[in-house]
Each structure stands twice: as structure tokens, then as C-alpha cells.
Design a protein around this motif. Structure first.
Motif, PDB file in Angstrom:
ATOM      1  N   SER A   1      18.585 -48.146 -16.823  1.00  0.00           N
ATOM      2  CA  SER A   1      19.202 -47.030 -16.075  1.00  0.00           C
ATOM      3  C   SER A   1      20.531 -48.321 -15.683  1.00  0.00           C
ATOM      4  O   SER A   1      20.546 -49.335 -15.005  1.00  0.00           O
ATOM      5  N   PRO A   2      21.422 -48.205 -16.755  1.00  0.00           N
ATOM      6  CA  PRO A   2      23.318 -49.053 -16.987  1.00  0.00           C
ATOM      7  C   PRO A   2      23.928 -48.498 -15.438  1.00  0.00           C
ATOM      8  O   PRO A   2      24.304 -47.310 -15.362  1.00  0.00           O
TER       9      PRO A   2
ATOM     10  N   THR B   1      25.264 -45.917 -11.034  1.00  0.00           N
ATOM     11  CA  THR B   1      25.340 -45.775 -12.533  1.00  0.00           C
ATOM     12  C   THR B   1      26.227 -45.969 -13.484  1.00  0.00           C
ATOM     13  O   THR B   1      27.867 -45.037 -13.238  1.00  0.00           O
ATOM     14  N   ILE B   2      26.329 -46.170 -15.124  1.00  0.00           N
ATOM     15  CA  ILE B   2      27.501 -46.022 -15.423  1.00  0.00           C
ATOM     16  C   ILE B   2      27.907 -44.748 -16.602  1.00  0.00           C
ATOM     17  O   ILE B   2      28.913 -44.076 -16.108  1.00  0.00           O
ATOM     18  N   ASP B   3      26.682 -44.131 -16.822  1.00  0.00           N
ATOM     19  CA  ASP B   3      26.556 -43.028 -17.406  1.00  0.00           C
ATOM     20  C   ASP B   3      27.055 -41.754 -16.373  1.00  0.00           C
ATOM     21  O   ASP B   3      27.091 -41.590 -15.061  1.00  0.00           O
ATOM     22  N   ALA B   4      27.855 -41.327 -17.373  1.00  0.00           N
ATOM     23  CA  ALA B   4      28.423 -39.608 -16.173  1.00  0.00           C
ATOM     24  C   ALA B   4      26.956 -38.640 -15.966  1.00  0.00           C
ATOM     25  O   ALA B   4      26.115 -38.667 -16.929  1.00  0.00           O
TER      26      ALA B   4
ATOM     27  N   ARG C   1      28.610 -40.435 -11.923  1.00  0.00           N
ATOM     28  CA  ARG C   1      28.277 -41.576 -11.663  1.00  0.00           C
ATOM     29  C   ARG C   1      27.486 -41.026 -10.203  1.00  0.00           C
ATOM     30  O   ARG C   1      28.198 -40.340  -9.499  1.00  0.00           O
ATOM     31  N   GLN C   2      26.439 -42.110 -10.078  1.00  0.00           N
ATOM     32  CA  GLN C   2      26.383 -41.806  -9.326  1.00  0.00           C
ATOM     33  C   GLN C   2      25.575 -43.117  -8.331  1.00  0.00           C
ATOM     34  O   GLN C   2      25.265 -44.450  -9.271  1.00  0.00           O
TER      35      GLN C   2
END
Length: 227
Positions: free
Chosen positions: A13-14, A69-72, A74-75
Motif C-alpha cells: 500500500s503506497p 496512505t497516498i491514495d484517497a 488518506r489514512q
């Protein structure tokens, strides 16, 4: 407080490793209370933990890193807090924040009678000595001791453990510590399977002494040379 360059661990996970901000503290405090419940501070509640964590953002030797995390959407999936010079960091925090932390701590203790009783039994005397100014920092005229960096808390969410996030948070901390001229990094973790000793040994830290915490829990010290 110096800045660090964001890093992108190579994980499934990026994830971005970056400097924490005020907006990150809510999640950091919640995750600390949930995943690192040992010791006094988590039992004082989120409001106190938030106030304490702020000092790692504002003081010169404080370090606060988050993994996001990069993907929306963001977490936040991990964080690390510590100091690049523990003696000076504690002295700075006591100089700048002693009374506000004391007020927050007293309010938290008064709302939690069991925690108050445990505090009086296990920690009251050394805390009073520190508040009164004893052993708050290096003595004037004393021989300077090598700077020791300390990791105070490291959390990676269970859903992403094993993906290298903890290692990259630690590496970011060690870079900051080396830049601030620390010669040694230290941490303590619960002994046995409940602690993170296996993780730190895997990434090159050396186990030191075993002792007991103020709560009677066996703990191990780990060291990492920066020279």
C-alpha cells in the motif's frame, strides 16, 4: 525544529512518511491509547495525551513522524514520537510546558480515582522532584554527555504491519537524530511477546538490560549506535 524529506516506503500500500502536524495529533493520540496502553500517560485520557504530544511538535529536539496512505481517502497508518536529545528535550518541555501539563495531568487524575491512587503509590515522589526543579537538565559546568536520542512511542496499525512502515519510521527518526549530533539512540519495550523486541532486533538494534517499569512490568532496553 528541523524538517525531513518525505519518504515513500516500498510497500503493498503506497505510504508517505512525513513530519506530523497538529491535524495528525487526534489520530496519533487515539492510536497510542489503543495500541500502547502501558504506562501512566495513556491512562490519563486523550486530552492529556494530546497536550503532551504537542510538545514533540513544538520543541527543538522533538520528533513526530506519521505514515499516511497516498491514495484517497488518506489514512494515518502509523506514527513515531521521540527526541534527538532526551536530556535537553525534557528540560525544554519542563521549562516551556510544565504548568500546562501539570494542570492537565491533575484534572485527568482527579477524574480517574484509580489512576490517581496508582500514581501516588508508584510515581508521586519522582514527579514532585522533577516539578520542583531537581534533575531537570544538565548541570552548569558539568562535563557534557554525548547526546542520546530516544524513541518514546512507535505505532503501526495491525492491518499494515509487516509492510516495512515501522522500519521507515525508525529510519526517519535516526536520520533526524544523526543530524542533531546524537551519538546513540535508545528505547524501551515490554519484554517478551507483548513487546516489540523482535522487530527492533530484526532492524539492527542491540538489546541491553532488562529491568522493571514503575508498574512492575518487565521491560528491555534497546540501543542503536549513530557513530
Amino acid at each position: 525544529m528541523s524538517q525531513i524529506e518525505p519518504k515513500l516506503p516500498s510497500t503493498r500500500s503506497p505510504v508517505l512518511i512525513r513530519q506530523a502536524t497538529e491535524e495528525d495529533l487526534q489520530s496519533m493520540a487515539s492510536d497510542m491509547i489503543r495500541y500502547l496502553p502501558e504506562g501512566l500517560f495513556p491512562h490519563l485520557g486523550k486530552r492529556f495525551v494530546l497536550r503532551w504530544m504537542q510538545t514533540f511538535l513544538t520543541e527543538q529536539y522533538g520528533v513526530a513522524l506519521v505514515a499516511v496512505t497516498i491514495d484517497a481517502p488518506r489514512q494515518q497508518v502509523g506514527f513515531l514520537i521521540g527526541s534527538t536529545n532526551q536530556i535537553h528535550h525534557v528540560a525544554d518541555v519542563l521549562h516551556q510546558h510544565k504548568w500546562s501539563l501539570l494542570r492537565a495531568g491533575l484534572v485527568a487524575l482527579c477524574l480517574r480515582p484509580r489512576v490517581l491512587f496508582h500514581f501516588l503509590r508508584t510515581r508521586a515522589r519522582p514527579y514532585v522532584r522533577r516539578i520542583m526543579g531537581h534533575n531537570n537538565g544538565p548541570d552548569e559546568g558539568s562535563v557534557p554527555r554525548p547526546a542520546t536520542a530516544v524513541i518514546t512511542s512507535l505505532v503501526v496499525l495491525p492491518t499494515v504491519r509487516g509492510e516495512g512502515i515501522g522500519r521507515f519510521l525508525v529510519e526517519g527518526f535516526l536520520e533526524r537524530a544523526a543530524a542533531d549530533q546524537a551519538s546513540l539512540a535508545e528505547l524501551v519495550t515490554t519484554a517478551g511477546a507483548e513487546g516489540a523486541g523482535t522487530f527492533y532486533a530484526k532492524i539492527g538494534w542491540k538489546r541491553g538490560e532488562e529491568r522493571y517499569s514503575k508498574d512492575g512490568t518487565p521491560i528491555h532496553t534497546y540501543h542503536h549506535s549513530l557513530q
